[in-house]
Structures are given as structure tokens and as C-alpha cells.
Write an enzyme that holds these catalytic residues in place. Structure first.
Site, PDB file in Angstrom:
ATOM      1  NE  ARG A 141       1.383   7.914   3.856  1.00  0.00           N
ATOM      2  CZ  ARG A 141       0.445   7.682   2.962  1.00  0.00           C
ATOM      3  NH1 ARG A 141      -0.745   7.245   3.347  1.00  0.00           N
ATOM      4  NH2 ARG A 141       0.646   7.916   1.692  1.00  0.00           N
TER       5      ARG A 141
ATOM      6  CG  HIS B 294      -1.639   8.054  -5.289  1.00  0.00           C
ATOM      7  ND1 HIS B 294      -1.765   6.714  -5.039  1.00  0.00           N
ATOM      8  CD2 HIS B 294      -1.611   8.664  -4.080  1.00  0.00           C
ATOM      9  CE1 HIS B 294      -1.770   6.522  -3.733  1.00  0.00           C
ATOM     10  NE2 HIS B 294      -1.678   7.683  -3.128  1.00  0.00           N
TER      11      HIS B 294
ATOM     12  CG  ASN C 281      -7.936   7.195  -0.091  1.00  0.00           C
ATOM     13  OD1 ASN C 281      -9.068   7.634   0.040  1.00  0.00           O
ATOM     14  ND2 ASN C 281      -6.874   7.966  -0.149  1.00  0.00           N
ATOM     15  CG  ASP C 282      -4.626   1.841   1.097  1.00  0.00           C
ATOM     16  OD1 ASP C 282      -4.793   1.229   0.029  1.00  0.00           O
ATOM     17  OD2 ASP C 282      -3.682   2.614   1.291  1.00  0.00           O
TER      18      ASP C 282
ATOM     19  NE  ARG D 216      -5.783   3.764  -3.273  1.00  0.00           N
ATOM     20  CZ  ARG D 216      -5.106   4.463  -2.362  1.00  0.00           C
ATOM     21  NH1 ARG D 216      -4.756   3.898  -1.227  1.00  0.00           N
ATOM     22  NH2 ARG D 216      -4.805   5.710  -2.545  1.00  0.00           N
TER      23      ARG D 216
ATOM     24  CB  CYS E  91      -5.573  11.627   6.444  1.00  0.00           C
ATOM     25  SG  CYS E  91      -4.870   9.973   6.467  1.00  0.00           S
TER      26      CYS E  91
ATOM     27  CD  GLU F 263      -2.968   3.056   5.177  1.00  0.00           C
ATOM     28  OE1 GLU F 263      -3.486   3.672   4.236  1.00  0.00           O
ATOM     29  OE2 GLU F 263      -1.749   3.092   5.415  1.00  0.00           O
TER      30      GLU F 263
ATOM     31  NE  ARG G 245      -1.603  10.172  -0.233  1.00  0.00           N
ATOM     32  CZ  ARG G 245      -2.778  10.801  -0.153  1.00  0.00           C
ATOM     33  NH1 ARG G 245      -2.848  12.102  -0.255  1.00  0.00           N
ATOM     34  NH2 ARG G 245      -3.897  10.111   0.023  1.00  0.00           N
TER      35      ARG G 245
END
Ligand code: PEP
Ligand code: MG
Length: 554
Positions: free
Chosen positions: A331, A188, A453-454, A464, A501, A430, A295
């Protein structure tokens, strides 16, 4: 001049002095003191400093996130001054002739245990506040910094790594760039840097040492090189690259107001990702046509207690109002894994990425989930809202979520609280599980949003957060692209739309692939909106045709 090589995770050039963000450990020893008056005076000084810091934090939070979020700092001020709390500390110092640190730490433990054992849920949660405020008092007793950098000058922020809770709380006004010893591309910190359009380098390792504090440096976020005390030639060359970059950005400005359409007429929506209200300026400045991922967990990270319904409602309402009718997809909170929050009191896990996070928390603690859903639906009245749910793996979860949504809407109806009838409901794709059962999930929802990402982490079995794995990380891996294609085909078969996204959405090398897959929306960091529009407007039909069936399964 010295060159340090890391991994560039957010492009751009920054020139300025290095400042280290360090959170010094506080150690508490039990020590006997003779001069108890001197010890009490030391305590008083630390208390005054604590109250002053909390007052400043209150003002800052009030400006940035509003009154409701700021209130927690007032509560903390009250706790420091609380008579029982102070009396306990004073007694330990005076009667037992012990040092102030020990007195504060013991009092904190006693008070936290007392709160934790209460039946009332609200009082239970005060345990984390007592610990938090006592930790601040302890730092001030030992004159240790809380990591914050106090300067009016612009600087390059260096750290070991930065947890989301740290980046959220720090003052970022003067930060020119981020550099970390550790960290991974999709951590992040990297995402935050891209959202803020700041250059960032991660994984500089032990070469990044604290004796560099105050020294001049140049950061090249594209190549991942940090030039320490650059020579004249390097400085001139990087200055030129910086100016070229500015020129390119200016050229991109001409794309504002233009459509996201290929020369052969295929349109795709380009939205932006945000972490909070502060990012909306960048969304509008870069002409994103909507928000594809808010987020919302950052609202929780900014707070030292659960944000209540009213506070959340005010925040979501502001986002919707500022976006003036453009689509906003929020989300529901994705806490857990790398985004830990003390007041959630989550157990330590061996594999947090595979653990208790996101929708798993929401479905086991429905009171938290319902509060967020009520706030979202109330806010829906003020714009065009989509709600999406993270970390989905099964049809049962989606059905359970929809039942909870229905009960929230019923409650609002009974209370005569207005909300929009057009809220779109979507899920994040994800996990490989969600992609593989996307044929079952699609009929249940309005849209899918692929969290690459996930999805990358879980498909390739690559953490990650682990910087040592970056060499194995193939973000164009066919397994990943096949899963996306599969989900896209299933979405379309059942009348749902599909967006991306995760960070891969902004990878310009894949824009033609995503167009070929029929992806309907790409949501990227605000500063990637115009480069992506530039790329979309140059993609040729032949390129897209050539890859059309490359990732079909079977
Ligand atoms: C993702 O996983 O791609 C995503 C967008 O969510 P986050 O990065 O917040 O986990
Ligand atoms: Mg995710």
C-alpha cells in the site's frame, strides 16, 4: 494480588515484570551560570552520550533495515559535531554566561529557522533533523530517558499510549506483552501487537500506576485482565492456559501446507499483513500464501527523513524476493491521522482522521508519490507485486493516480529500467464514499481491498483512536456489512477481485459471512492465518447459504 481490567486486543498470556515506557518532558529555562567551564564540561558529557546513542542506533538500524536507512543517524552525529553548531552553543554559555540547555535550545531554533528559510528542498528538511538531534542533546543534559527500556530481561511493556513512531523506533526484542492506559482496539499499538503475536491490553486507565514498575504480572490478552503480583493459584491456572494455548498453536501447525478451502469446496486466499521486513519471518512461519497489506508508511516512520527511491526500492525488492513469487500487495504510504511524522511538516488539524492523509498527501505532493511509485515499479521486476492506494473517495482520484503511474512507467521505459508488466493496481475501500461508488471504481482497477478499520470509523462516525467509544463500537454493524457486500458485488460485476485487509478479516465469527459475500481474499495478522484456515475448513454449506442475501442492499 490485584486485578486490573482493560480491553484485550491481542490474545495470549504473558508472565513477567512490568516496565514503564515514559517519555519525560524536557523543560528549558534560561539560567545564569557563574562557572562556565563546569557548564561546558556538562555539555561535553551530554554530547559524548548523544554520539554514543546515535552510534548504537546506526548499528541497530543497519542490521534491521539496511545501510541506506541507517545513514540518517550518521548525519545526526555529524550535526552534533558540526563546528558552527558547537560554536554557537559555546558562545552562548561563555559569553552570555547562560546554562547549556538554553544555549542548545536557542541554537537549535536559530539553525532550524535558517534551514527552513532556504530555497533548496533538501536543506529545508534539515530543520527537523536539527530539532531532533538537539532534543536528544537536551534529554542527555537533563539525564532524561527517551522512553527506551534498557534491560536484558523480558518484560511487560506498559505506557500511557504508544504512537506508531514510538513503537517503530523502540527495541521490542524483550517485550512479552503491551499494556496501555489509553488506546483503542484498532489503534496501531493493537495492530502491532497482533502482528508480533504478543498479548495486549488497552484502556487499563488510571489503575495502571507507575509504582507497579518491576512488579510481577500476568497478562491475559483474551479477557483483558492484568493480574498484579498474582497468587499461586492464579499463576498455576494461567500457566496451564498458557500451555494449552501453546498446544493449540502446535495443533494448528498441522494445517501448514493445507488449502484454504471449505468442506464444500469454496476456496479463499488467506494472506498476511505486515509493517516491515521484520514481519516476513512470521508470514512464512504461519504459511500465509501472500502479503495482502504491507503498510509502507512504516518505512517512513522508521526514518527521520524521507526515504529515497533507492532505499525504498531495496526494501520492496527484499520483501518480494523473500516471498519468492507469492503475491505481495504494497500500500502506498498512509501518513497523517494517527501516523504523524515531523519531517512531513504537516499542519496541526482539528480533525486529523478527516484531514490531510494518505492519498491526499500523495496527490498534492506528487514528488513524494512518484518517488515511491518509481521504487515500487523497479521492485516489481523481482516478484509478483500489487500496489494499492489508501483513502480513496472518488473516480477522479483513481484516474489521476493512473495518469501518474503511466508517467512513472514512461520515465522508467526511457531510462531502460526493467519492471513487471503484471503489476496489479487496486484501491482500498475504507471510506463509505468509495463503497458507494464502487460500481464506478471497479472497472478502473484489478482489485479492491476493504480497510474495515477505517470503514468502520467513517461509517459509524466513531473515532478509532478514542477509547471511550469502544462500548458503541459494533464491528458487525449491518451498515458496514452492507457496504462490503455492495463493493463485493460491484467488484465481481466488473471482473475485479475483492479482499479484506482490515482487522475484521480475522474475526472468525464472520468467516461464514465473508464466504457468503464471495470475498476472494482475507489478509490478517500473521498469527491469525492458521486459526482462520482452521475455521474456513470447518464452515458448512448450510451456514453460508443461510446468510447469502442478508446484506444485499435493496
Ligand atoms: C484499515 O483501515 O482497515 C486498514 C487496513 O488500514 P490502516 O489500519 O492502516 O488504516
Ligand atoms: Mg486505513
Amino acid at each position: 494480588m490485584k486485578e486490573l481490567k482493560g480491553k484485550g486486543v491481542s490474545a495470549g498470556i504473558a508472565i513477567g515484570p512490568i516496565r514503564f515506557y515514559r517519555k519525560e518532558e524536557v523543560t528549558v529555562k534560561r539560567e545564569h551560570v557563574e562557572d562556565t567551564d563546569a557548564e561546558l564540561a556538562r555539555l561535553e558529557k551530554a554530547k559524548e552520550k548523544t554520539l554514543e546513542q546515535l552510534g548504537n542506533l546506526y548499528e541497530k538500524a543497519r542490521k534491521e533495515v539496511g545501510d541506506a536507512s541507517a545513514q540518517i543517524f550518521e548525519v545526526h552525529q555529524m550535526m552534533v559535531e558540526d563546528d558552527d553548531y558547537q560554536e554557537s552553543i559555546h558562545n552562548i554559555i561563555s559569553a552570555q554566561k547562560l546554562n547549556a540547555e538554553y544555549a542548545v535550545a536557542t541554537t537549535a531554533d536559530n539553525f532550524a529557522d535558517m534551514f527552513a528559510s532556504m530555497d533548496d528542498a533538501y536543506m529545508k528538511e534539515r530543520a527537523a533533523d536539527v530539532r531532533d538531534v538537539s532534543e536528544r542533546l537536551l534529554r542527555n543534559l537533563q539525564n532524561k530517558s527517551d522512553g527506551g527500556i534498557d534491560t536484558d530481561e523480558k518484560y511487560i511493556l506498559c505506557a500511557d499510549d504508544l504512537a506508531p513512531s514510538e513503537t517503530v523506533q523502540m527495541d521490542k526484542t524483550n517485550v512479552l506483552a503491551f499494556c496501555t492506559r489509553y488506546g483503542a482496539s484498532n489503534s496501531h499499538t493493537a495492530i502491532l501487537a497482533r502482528t508480533m503475536s504478543l498479548p495486549a491490553i488497552i484502556g487499563l486507565g488510571e489503575a495502571l500506576t507507575e509504582d507497579m514498575e518491576g512488579k510481577q504480572a500476568i497478562i491475559d490478552g483474551r479477557t483483558g485482565v492484568l493480574f498484579l503480583e498474582p497468587d499461586e493459584q492464579t499463576r498455576a491456572q494461567k500457566q496451564k492456559e498458557y500451555e494449552d494455548e501453546l498446544k493449540h498453536r502446535e495443533l494448528l501447525q498441522e494445517l501448514k501446507g493445507q488449502d484454504n478451502v471449505t468442506p464444500y469446496g469454496q476456496s479463499i486466499n488467506v494472506y498476511a499483513n505486515i509493517g516491515g521486513l521484520n514481519d516476513i519471518g512470521a508470514v512464512l512461519a504461519n504459511d500465509a500464501r501472500g502479503i495482502g497489506l504491507f503498510r509502507s508508511e512504516f518505512l517512513y516512520l522508521e526514518n527521520s527523513d524521507y526515504p529515497d527511491e533507492e532505499q525504498q526500492f531495496q526494501c520492496y525488492k527484499k520483501v518480494l524476493e523473500r516471498m519468492a513469487g507469492k503475491k505481495v500487495i504494497i500500500r502506498t504510504m498512509d501518513i497523517g491521522a494517527d501516523k504523524q511524522i515531523d519531517y512531513f511538516n504537516l499542519d496541526k488539524e482539528d480533525n486529523p482522521a478527516l484531514g490531510y492523509r494518505a492519498i491526499r498527501i500523495c496527490l498534492t505532493r506528487p514528488e513524494i508519490f512518484k518517488t515511491q511509485l518509481r521504487a515500487l515499479y523497479r521492485a516489481s521486476y523481482f516478484g509478483s507485486l500489487g500496489i494499492m492506494f489508501p483513502m480513496i473517495i472518488s473516480l477522479e482520484e483513481v484516474r489521476e493516480i493512473k495518469q501518474i503511474v503511466a508517467s512513472v512507467k514512461k520515465e522508467l521505459d526511457e531510462e531502460n529500467i526493467p519492471y513487471s508488466d503484471d503489476v496489479e493496481l487496486g484501491i482500498m475501500i475504507e471510506t463509505p464514499a468509495a463503497a458507494m461508488v464502487s460500481d464506478q471504481l471497479a472497472p478502473e482497477v484489478d482489485f479492491f481491498s476493504v480497510g474495515t478499520n477505517d470503514l468502520t470509523q467513517y461509517t459509524l462516525a466513531l473515532d478509532r483512536q478514542n477509547p471511550h467509544l469502544d462500548r458503541f463500537l459494533d464491528t458487525h454493524h449491518p451498515a458496514l456489512l452492507r457496504l462490503i457486500q455492495f463493493a463485493a458485488d460491484n467488484a465481481h460485476k466488473h471482473g475485479a477481485w475483492i479482499g479484506i485487509c482490515g482487522e475484521l478479516g480475522g474475526d472468525l465469527e464472520l468467516t461464514d459471512t465473508f464466504l457468503a459475500m464471495g470475498i476472494d481474499e482475507l489478509s490478517v495478522s500473521p498469527n491469525r492465518v492458521l486459526p482462520l484456515r482452521e475455521r474456513i475448513r470447518s464452515v458448512q454449506k448450510e451456514e453460508v447459504e443461510a446468510i447469502k442475501s442478508s446484506y444485499k442492499i435493496g
